[in-house]
Design an enzyme around this catalytic site. Structure first.
Site, PDB file in Angstrom:
ATOM      1  N   TYR A 109       0.868  -1.169   0.000  1.00  8.03           N
ATOM      2  CA  TYR A 109       0.000   0.000   0.000  1.00  8.03           C
ATOM      3  C   TYR A 109       0.916   1.234   0.000  1.00  8.03           C
ATOM      4  CZ  TYR A 109      -3.547   3.319   1.376  1.00  8.03           C
ATOM      5  OH  TYR A 109      -4.387   4.395   1.399  1.00  8.03           O
ATOM      6  N   ASP A 181      -0.216  -7.064   6.624  1.00 12.62           N
ATOM      7  CA  ASP A 181      -1.402  -6.271   6.297  1.00 12.62           C
ATOM      8  C   ASP A 181      -2.403  -7.222   5.648  1.00 12.62           C
ATOM      9  OD1 ASP A 181      -3.317  -4.637   5.099  1.00 12.62           O
ATOM     10  OD2 ASP A 181      -1.898  -2.993   4.763  1.00 12.62           O
ATOM     11  N   LYS A 206     -12.059  -0.695   5.129  1.00 16.47           N
ATOM     12  CA  LYS A 206     -12.398  -1.540   3.992  1.00 16.47           C
ATOM     13  C   LYS A 206     -13.412  -2.628   4.394  1.00 16.47           C
ATOM     14  CE  LYS A 206      -9.221   1.127   2.269  1.00 16.47           C
ATOM     15  NZ  LYS A 206      -7.813   0.759   2.164  1.00 16.47           N
TER      16      LYS A 206
HETATM   17  C1  PLP Z   1      -6.576   1.412   2.503  1.00 10.94           C
HETATM   18  C2  PLP Z   1      -5.424   0.603   2.890  1.00 10.94           C
HETATM   19  C3  PLP Z   1      -4.541   1.028   3.890  1.00 10.94           C
HETATM   20  C4  PLP Z   1      -4.687   2.370   4.572  1.00 10.94           C
HETATM   21  O1  PLP Z   1      -5.859   2.420   5.319  1.00 10.94           O
HETATM   22  P1  PLP Z   1      -6.599   3.808   5.700  1.00 10.94           P
HETATM   23  O2  PLP Z   1      -7.755   3.337   6.494  1.00 10.94           O
HETATM   24  O3  PLP Z   1      -6.955   4.482   4.421  1.00 10.94           O
HETATM   25  O4  PLP Z   1      -5.607   4.600   6.480  1.00 10.94           O
HETATM   26  C5  PLP Z   1      -3.500   0.189   4.235  1.00 10.94           C
HETATM   27  N1  PLP Z   1      -3.305  -0.989   3.620  1.00 10.94           N
HETATM   28  C6  PLP Z   1      -4.123  -1.431   2.646  1.00 10.94           C
HETATM   29  C7  PLP Z   1      -3.858  -2.728   1.999  1.00 10.94           C
HETATM   30  C8  PLP Z   1      -5.207  -0.648   2.242  1.00 10.94           C
HETATM   31  O5  PLP Z   1      -6.014  -1.068   1.264  1.00 10.94           O
END
Ligand code: PLP
Length: 388
Positions: A109, A181, A206
């Site tokens: 990311y 992640d 998400k």
């Molecule tokens: C969106 C996202 C982030 C960051 O998250 P936020 O809630 O926008 O700070 C980190 N890692 C991945 C894989 C993402 O899709």
């Protein structure tokens, strides 16, 4: 899972607490909490992660959502933050110090990549970025001062996987902490802790939240590691608002139903695209044509709600395709109830030529789709008419 309850049951009952008298939990909209005696105040002030002292330190609404998230990721405990980046930055900053080295992926990311490649460098922490499909590359990148390995699987935008068992195994032998992640897979499809990873981070914006209405993050690990990260996060201050913790809780109740549908929709759309003459290539771990399909079957229970594809033709033709989509929404983010798409190269269209994009590995005709909960026939019909 802590109480050995099934995943779906944890989503509904995993946050139960002793003093419950309402079916739906209240929102504890209070920045601070009362002590009824001098002794009680002293105890509140000195307890690590007290959930009723001061909301930056903890809050009962956080506690409830965190309990569920810990249970469904199979961790001892979880810490919530006000964004995914709040979770990632707190975790990394808690685990490394000046002079340490990090091994991470070339594909992360964007915020994670910049944190490691730009910001941490200013504080004397170096990172080596390796091809995530090459376990040997992780091995080779390790130095005597490597303290952390950061992985992300599947990763954006080509749904590339990291072999979690192999990376975790190797890191453990070397005493290196591993952070994964797990945003793209969601805990419905993948539990990195059960594969040997030490810490899981999420953008709860998400799939966990799932309705495109909150920005939130989560960190799941052992009590010991989460306490360490908590000491850093209370200083950095990415505190989730109690209202957003409550919306996260509301979103979590339907997580498995939503993600099951999103998995189904993504697989159907991936297969449709693969059979279409205007499509050059489809990236989805659930397709047999995905180069890491065998690994996907090994470490994932479902293949997720996000896919991407490359159209035949030019940047301009792809932009026209995007313009013809009627129901699909052109917006960043993923994992929610609406099907969203991004034409990745459009972000650079103002500043780069098609040739420059190709040289920077930004495929000019790549489209990423995050499947929502609409009826799949309607999603496919929209894509089909836009393909022309
Ligand atoms: C969106 C996202 C982030 C960051 O998250 P936020 O809630 O926008 O700070 C980190 N890692 C991945 C894989 C993402 O899709």
């Amino acid at each position: 899972m802590k109480n050995n309850k099934h995943f779906d049951t944890e989503l509904i009952h995993g946050d139960i607490c002793d003093q419950d008298f309402c079916v739906n939990p209240p929102i504890f909209y209070s920045a601070t909490f009362k002590a009824t005696s001098e002794e009680m105040f002293a105890e509140m002030a000195s307890t690590v992660r007290h959930q009723q002292f001061y909301t930056r330190y903890g809050n009962p609404t956080h506690e409830r959502a965190a309990k569920i998230i810990a249970a469904i990721e199979g961790g001892e405990t979880a810490l919530l933050t006000s964004s995914g980046m709040g979770a990632i930055s707190s975790t990394i900053l808690a685990l490394v110090s000046q002079g340490d080295h990090v091994v991470a992926q070339t594909n992360h990311y964007m915020g994670t990549y910049k944190l490691l490649s730009d910001m941490l460098l200013r504080f004397g922490v170096e990172s080596t970025f390796v091809d995530q499909t090459d376990v040997e590359a992780f091995r080779k990148a390790v130095k005597s001062n490597t303290k952390l390995m950061m992985v992300e699987t599947p990763s954006n935008p080509t749904m590339t996987l990291t072999d979690l068992v192999k990376v975790a195994d190797f890191a453990k032998q070397k005493g290196i902490v591993t952070v994964c992640d797990n945003t793209f897979a969601s805990p419905v499809n993948q539990n990195p802790l059960s594969l040997g990873i030490d810490v899981v981070v999420h953008s709860a914006t998400k799939f966990l939240g799932g309705h495109h209405d909150i920005t939130a993050g989560a960190i799941i690990s052992s009590q010991k590691i989460i306490e360490k990260i908590w000491f850093t996060s209370v200083m950095l201050g990415p505190t989730l608002s109690p209202m957003d913790a409550w919306l996260l809780l509301r979103g979590l109740r339907t997580l498995s139903l939503r993600v099951e549908r999103q998995n189904q929709n993504a697989l159907k759309v991936a297969k449709f695209l693969e059979g279409h003459g205007r499509v050059e290539k489809v990236f989805y771990p659930g397709l047999e044509s995905h180069p890491q399909h065998a690994l996907a079957k090994k470490q994932m229970r479902g293949f997720g709600g996000v896919l991407s594809f490359i159209l035949k033709g030019s940047y301009k033709e792809t932009a026209e395709f995007a313009k013809r989509l009627k129901m699909l929404t052109n917006a960043v983010s993923l994992g929610g109830v609406d099907t969203l798409f991004v034409h990745a190269a459009a972000m650079w269209a103002g500043t780069m030529s098609e040739e420059q994009m190709k040289r920077s590995n930004i495929h000019p005709t790549l489209i990423r789709v995050s499947l929502g909960l609409e009826n799949c026939d309607d999603i496919i019909a929209d894509i089909n008419q836009a393909l022309g």
